[in-house]
Design a protein around this motif. Structure first.
Motif, PDB file in Angstrom:
ATOM      1  N   VAL A  58      -3.676   4.624  -1.782  1.00  0.00           N
ATOM      2  CA  VAL A  58      -4.654   5.012  -0.769  1.00  0.00           C
ATOM      3  C   VAL A  58      -4.547   6.508  -0.525  1.00  0.00           C
ATOM      4  N   THR A  99       0.843  -1.192   0.000  1.00  0.00           N
ATOM      5  CA  THR A  99       0.000   0.000   0.000  1.00  0.00           C
ATOM      6  C   THR A  99       0.878   1.241   0.000  1.00  0.00           C
ATOM      7  N   GLU A 127       0.735   5.591  -0.099  1.00  0.00           N
ATOM      8  CA  GLU A 127      -0.076   6.809  -0.035  1.00  0.00           C
ATOM      9  C   GLU A 127       0.122   7.631  -1.307  1.00  0.00           C
TER      10      GLU A 127
END
Length: 277
Positions: free
Chosen positions: A80, A24, A26
């Motif tokens: 994300v 994941t 950002e």
């Protein structure tokens, strides 16, 4: 006696067995990613709850679902929305901690020399804040043919060192012979010549940042920068065209993560050398 029927085969994450987890990441502004479905590569310019906007090398902007499939340097990632946590120490483009409210240091006697204007601009883009804090001035040579004479004129010593960044510093090249000559000279102990393997500093920018999977191989009969501009679909008839192409490439560099490690390590080495007590 073992209970051969006592284990539930559907217990746990049976669907994900054998799969490599996707990291994941950002979706912070200026992060360069590629949409796996379309191949569109660009920097993050806006992020919303369900979408992310990317801007490519040519200034084209496209919006993608945040749940789509994305790549960073060829590896799959899941984007994300950035977390809004407490503000921490900010970092410079080189990755070092920023020094707040500190004026630029008076320039040291030591210098870092690079081959040309483009090299100097790239070093300034990524390491400029660090260099001002350390009081290090970067100058460009317009080539390294006269490096030995420049060193002799500068007359470096322990408190007045010279660091030199050279393009295409590979065995048996002209650049390597010049570096060896300087190292054997009377000031060799106070001069550090390092280099990267690329034909030109342009190649030190990761090719994905300008929409390429790799920097193309240019025939010797074609001026290298002209060939690169042609591969990128950019005008290259005049020096002004070449300058504009470089500005586009430089504009895709936001931080050290946009550069190849072969350059990163060499610049850090030079800064350490000229600032050593």
């Amino acid at each position: 006696m073992d209970d051969r029927y006592g284990t539930d085969v559907l217990a746990g994450d049976w669907k994900g067995a054998g799969r490599t987890p996707v990291p994941t990441v950002e979706a912070v502004r200026d992060l360069v990613v590629e949409d796996a479905a379309s191949g569109f590569c660009g920097a993050v310019t806006r992020i919303e709850a369900q979408t992310v906007e990317l801007e490519d090398y040519f200034g084209t902007k496209r919006v993608f679902p945040l749940t789509g499939s994305f790549l960073i340097d060829g590896g799959a990632v899941r984007l994300v929305v950035p977390a809004r946590g407490p503000a921490g120490r900010s970092r410079t483009a080189s990755g070092s901690f920023a020094v707040g409210d500190q004026k630029a240091r008076v320039a040291r006697a030591s210098r870092i020399f690079v081959e040309g204007k483009h090299d100097a601009e790239l070093v300034e883009r990524v390491w400029g804040d660090d260099l001002r804090v350390e009081g290090v001035v970067v100058e460009y040579l317009e080539g390294v043919d006269d490096l030995d004479a420049i060193v002799k004129e500068f007359r470096p010593d322990r408190g007045r060192r010279i660091g030199v960044l050279v393009d295409h510093l590979v065995p048996n090249s002209k650049e390597s012979r010049i570096a060896d000559q300087v190292a054997r000279g009377p000031y060799g102990a106070h001069v550090l010549v390092v280099g990267h393997p690329y034909i030109d500093i342009w190649q030190a920018v990761k090719p994905a940042r300008v929409g390429l999977s790799a920097w193309p191989s240019i025939p010797r009969s074609v001026p290298w920068k002209h060939g690169i501009c042609a591969a990128l679909g950019l005008p290259h008839e005049s020096q002004a065209d070449i300058a504009r192409a470089w500005k586009r490439i430089l504009g895709r560099v936001r931080s050290y993560s946009d550069l190849e490690p072969e350059l990163l390590g060499r610049v850090e080495q030079l800064i350490d050398f000229v600032t050593e007590p």
